[in-house]
Scaffold this motif. Structure first.
Motif, PDB file in Angstrom:
ATOM      1  N   LEU A 223      67.072  39.964  79.330  1.00  0.00           N
ATOM      2  CA  LEU A 223      67.632  41.048  80.136  1.00  0.00           C
ATOM      3  C   LEU A 223      68.818  40.556  80.957  1.00  0.00           C
ATOM      4  N   LEU A 224      68.681  39.372  81.547  1.00  0.00           N
ATOM      5  CA  LEU A 224      69.776  38.827  82.353  1.00  0.00           C
ATOM      6  C   LEU A 224      71.014  38.578  81.501  1.00  0.00           C
ATOM      7  N   ARG A 225      70.819  37.982  80.315  1.00  0.00           N
ATOM      8  CA  ARG A 225      71.971  37.665  79.456  1.00  0.00           C
ATOM      9  C   ARG A 225      72.661  38.940  78.958  1.00  0.00           C
TER      10      ARG A 225
ATOM     11  N   LEU B 169      82.460  42.814  70.991  1.00  0.00           N
ATOM     12  CA  LEU B 169      82.266  42.844  72.443  1.00  0.00           C
ATOM     13  C   LEU B 169      80.886  42.295  72.820  1.00  0.00           C
ATOM     14  N   GLY B 170      80.380  41.358  72.019  1.00  0.00           N
ATOM     15  CA  GLY B 170      79.069  40.784  72.301  1.00  0.00           C
ATOM     16  C   GLY B 170      77.910  41.662  71.880  1.00  0.00           C
ATOM     17  N   LEU B 171      78.181  42.780  71.167  1.00  0.00           N
ATOM     18  CA  LEU B 171      77.112  43.717  70.815  1.00  0.00           C
ATOM     19  C   LEU B 171      76.080  43.087  69.882  1.00  0.00           C
ATOM     20  N   VAL B 172      76.554  42.279  68.923  1.00  0.00           N
ATOM     21  CA  VAL B 172      75.623  41.621  68.001  1.00  0.00           C
ATOM     22  C   VAL B 172      74.690  40.696  68.771  1.00  0.00           C
ATOM     23  N   SER B 173      75.276  39.908  69.677  1.00  0.00           N
ATOM     24  CA  SER B 173      74.471  38.991  70.495  1.00  0.00           C
ATOM     25  C   SER B 173      73.452  39.751  71.339  1.00  0.00           C
ATOM     26  N   MET B 174      73.874  40.891  71.919  1.00  0.00           N
ATOM     27  CA  MET B 174      72.962  41.673  72.750  1.00  0.00           C
ATOM     28  C   MET B 174      71.813  42.249  71.917  1.00  0.00           C
ATOM     29  N   HIS B 175      72.140  42.754  70.726  1.00  0.00           N
ATOM     30  CA  HIS B 175      71.090  43.264  69.833  1.00  0.00           C
ATOM     31  C   HIS B 175      70.108  42.152  69.463  1.00  0.00           C
ATOM     32  N   ASP B 176      70.650  40.958  69.169  1.00  0.00           N
ATOM     33  CA  ASP B 176      69.791  39.826  68.797  1.00  0.00           C
ATOM     34  C   ASP B 176      68.871  39.433  69.950  1.00  0.00           C
ATOM     35  N   ARG B 177      69.421  39.419  71.162  1.00  0.00           N
ATOM     36  CA  ARG B 177      68.603  39.042  72.322  1.00  0.00           C
ATOM     37  C   ARG B 177      67.479  40.058  72.530  1.00  0.00           C
ATOM     38  N   ALA B 178      67.813  41.334  72.375  1.00  0.00           N
ATOM     39  CA  ALA B 178      66.791  42.372  72.569  1.00  0.00           C
ATOM     40  C   ALA B 178      65.687  42.265  71.514  1.00  0.00           C
ATOM     41  N   SER B 179      66.081  42.174  70.248  1.00  0.00           N
ATOM     42  CA  SER B 179      65.076  42.118  69.181  1.00  0.00           C
ATOM     43  C   SER B 179      64.283  40.821  69.236  1.00  0.00           C
TER      44      SER B 179
ATOM     45  N   VAL C  79      62.986  39.417  71.702  1.00  0.00           N
ATOM     46  CA  VAL C  79      61.855  39.487  72.637  1.00  0.00           C
ATOM     47  C   VAL C  79      61.075  40.786  72.442  1.00  0.00           C
ATOM     48  N   GLY C  80      61.229  41.395  71.250  1.00  0.00           N
ATOM     49  CA  GLY C  80      60.482  42.601  70.937  1.00  0.00           C
ATOM     50  C   GLY C  80      61.020  43.844  71.599  1.00  0.00           C
ATOM     51  N   GLY C  81      62.274  43.789  72.036  1.00  0.00           N
ATOM     52  CA  GLY C  81      62.870  44.922  72.730  1.00  0.00           C
ATOM     53  C   GLY C  81      63.830  45.700  71.858  1.00  0.00           C
ATOM     54  N   THR C  82      64.458  46.708  72.444  1.00  0.00           N
ATOM     55  CA  THR C  82      65.442  47.523  71.736  1.00  0.00           C
ATOM     56  C   THR C  82      66.710  47.616  72.563  1.00  0.00           C
ATOM     57  N   LEU C  83      67.833  47.854  71.898  1.00  0.00           N
ATOM     58  CA  LEU C  83      69.115  47.984  72.581  1.00  0.00           C
ATOM     59  C   LEU C  83      69.840  49.215  72.051  1.00  0.00           C
ATOM     60  N   ALA C  84      70.372  50.025  72.965  1.00  0.00           N
ATOM     61  CA  ALA C  84      71.153  51.206  72.583  1.00  0.00           C
ATOM     62  C   ALA C  84      72.529  51.114  73.235  1.00  0.00           C
ATOM     63  N   VAL C  85      73.554  51.496  72.497  1.00  0.00           N
ATOM     64  CA  VAL C  85      74.927  51.499  72.999  1.00  0.00           C
ATOM     65  C   VAL C  85      75.449  52.923  72.919  1.00  0.00           C
TER      66      VAL C  85
ATOM     67  N   THR D 264      77.548  52.966  78.196  1.00  0.00           N
ATOM     68  CA  THR D 264      76.237  52.613  78.725  1.00  0.00           C
ATOM     69  C   THR D 264      75.552  51.689  77.739  1.00  0.00           C
ATOM     70  N   ILE D 265      75.109  50.552  78.214  1.00  0.00           N
ATOM     71  CA  ILE D 265      74.301  49.626  77.446  1.00  0.00           C
ATOM     72  C   ILE D 265      72.873  49.737  77.985  1.00  0.00           C
ATOM     73  N   GLU D 266      71.927  50.086  77.125  1.00  0.00           N
ATOM     74  CA  GLU D 266      70.537  50.255  77.579  1.00  0.00           C
ATOM     75  C   GLU D 266      69.629  49.344  76.765  1.00  0.00           C
ATOM     76  N   MET D 267      68.857  48.539  77.470  1.00  0.00           N
ATOM     77  CA  MET D 267      67.930  47.618  76.807  1.00  0.00           C
ATOM     78  C   MET D 267      66.538  47.827  77.385  1.00  0.00           C
ATOM     79  N   GLU D 268      65.550  47.946  76.490  1.00  0.00           N
ATOM     80  CA  GLU D 268      64.148  48.104  76.911  1.00  0.00           C
ATOM     81  C   GLU D 268      63.324  46.943  76.366  1.00  0.00           C
ATOM     82  N   VAL D 269      62.463  46.381  77.224  1.00  0.00           N
ATOM     83  CA  VAL D 269      61.548  45.327  76.800  1.00  0.00           C
ATOM     84  C   VAL D 269      60.108  45.795  77.048  1.00  0.00           C
ATOM     85  N   PRO D 270      59.150  45.290  76.259  1.00  0.00           N
ATOM     86  CA  PRO D 270      57.789  45.822  76.332  1.00  0.00           C
ATOM     87  C   PRO D 270      56.947  45.284  77.483  1.00  0.00           C
ATOM     88  N   GLY D 271      57.391  44.202  78.135  1.00  0.00           N
ATOM     89  CA  GLY D 271      56.538  43.596  79.149  1.00  0.00           C
ATOM     90  C   GLY D 271      55.507  42.700  78.506  1.00  0.00           C
ATOM     91  N   GLY D 272      54.484  42.347  79.248  1.00  0.00           N
ATOM     92  CA  GLY D 272      53.486  41.434  78.693  1.00  0.00           C
ATOM     93  C   GLY D 272      52.104  41.779  79.171  1.00  0.00           C
TER      94      GLY D 272
END
Length: 381
Positions: free
Chosen positions: A292-294, A346-356, A358-364, A373-381
């Motif tokens: 999320l930070l990255r 614009l780093g979109l590939v990297s952002m998608h990779d980071r999201a997936s 950790v089991g998350g999703t990314l929407a642009v 708007t860049i939106e990223m959701e993670v499932p928690g633990g």
């Protein structure tokens, strides 16, 4: 001879102390402008820091609301009366700026201004900015300027101290950047040396195993076991490096505090307004917090460096056991599919990779002229 009352001297002292109290450039600029406007009792104040392309790298105002500033539009260029202090290096005191032959008008949403006082901000022979004041709050003599010669002298003194404060802030930020850069360079060298040695040994051992497969299968098996061990060691070296590269603040302060601090620094360093809101988010798994930070850092970099945004909003909200990060800007926007097809990710590939990862999703969500708007959701633990 007129003398400024003791309250005036106290105000000067307070202004100078306030300027020297801050280290970040954005804070220093805001303090200088607010101090100048209050000290000389003006309705409006601004400080422009020029870039090398005929515009302003930063232009900070006081006395104008956020809504009004947004309606005014892009930052001004170095022309007309704004350029005078930058190019001629002398103060300007005018009864009505609109009557000056250099005046070129202003946008519809710009506040109306009449009497004007401007002085250059100098660091030795270099002009590093200019202070502008308008609309002195006092009765004006017929056809005269509300700003006095005494005001001009006082603003010139303030500008001298502003130059010192601004230079110190720039040196501080530069030293901090160098420290970060040096640390990254050190880690990169260590990673390169350690992993290169392991991979070199792994290659030689694999070659030896290949040579022994036919004539001595037993020894070849031993060499292949050594290949597996060396590969595991190389992977450990990489994991260690990743742990070292993980921001210390994330381990010490958690994601919310780290994001809040980084947004605060960016808000000070850029002319755009950068804000952060967090709602109900608790600690997440370490890998998800780092991802999320990255992604937030990448999205902020794009918004501040490429979009021309005036406002960037970062929100982090709870969703079930996980969280949703949104980075929204009011910049120029883009067509996501066109950006991908043109190879400008614009780093979109990297952002998608980071999201997936950790089991998350990314929407642009973006379109030309509509911000992004860049939106990223993670499932928690």
């Amino acid at each position: 001879m007129s003398h400024r009352p003791p309250s005036g001297l106290s105000a000067v002292s307070s202004a100078l102390l306030a300027m020297s109290r801050h280290l970040e450039v954005r804070d220093v600029l805001k303090t200088i402008v607010a101090s100048a406007r209050e000290l000389l009792d003006a309705e409006y104040a601004a400080l422009g820091v020029p870039d090398d392309h005929g515009g302003f790298a930063q232009f900070v105002v006081d006395g104008v609301s956020d809504a009004q500033w947004k309606a005014i539009g892009p930052l001004p260029r170095q022309h007309g009366i704004l350029a005078a202090m930058l190019h001629e290096a002398k103060p300007e005191r005018l009864a009505d700026v609109r009557e000056d032959p250099r005046f070129g008008g202003w946008p519809d949403a710009h506040p109306d201004m009449s009497d004007f006082l401007g002085v250059p901000v100098r660091d030795g022979d270099e002009i590093i900015g200019a202070l502008y004041l308008a609309n002195k709050r006092c009765p004006k003599p017929d056809g005269g300027c509300g700003f006095t010669e005494e005001d001009e002298d006082l603003l010139s003194i303030l500008a001298q101290h502003a130059a010192i404060a601004l230079t110190n802030a720039r040196l501080y930020e530069r030293s901090r950047e160098l420290t970060i850069s040096e640390e990254r360079s050190r880690l990169a060298h260590e990673l390169h040396d350690a992993v290169s040695q392991k991979l070199f040994s792994l290659r030689l051992t694999a070659q030896a195993a290949a040579a022994l497969v036919d004539r001595d299968p037993g020894r070849a098996k031993g060499e292949l076991q050594q290949v597996a061990a060396l590969a595991a060691e190389a992977a450990d070296e990489l994991r260690t490096a990743v742990v070292e590269l993980r921001p210390a603040a994330l381990d010490e302060d958690g994601l919310v505090a780290t994001l809040r601090t980084q947004v605060k620094v960016l808000d000070r360093a850029h002319s755009a307004r950068v804000t952060f809101i967090s709602q109900g988010v608790r600690a997440l798994p370490a890998a998800q917090e780092e991802a999320l930070l990255r992604v937030a850092q990448e999205a902020l970099h794009n918004a501040l460096r490429h979009s021309g945004a005036r406002r960037v909003e970062v929100t982090l909200t709870k969703r079930g056991p996980g969280a949703v990060l949104r980075v929204t800007d009011d910049g120029s926007g883009f067509e996501p599919t066109a950006v991908r097809s043109a190879g400008r990710h614009l780093g979109l590939v990297s952002m998608h990779d980071r999201a997936s990862g950790v089991g998350g999703t990314l929407a642009v969500i973006s379109a030309p002229g509509k911000g992004a708007t860049i939106e990223m959701e993670v499932p928690g633990g």
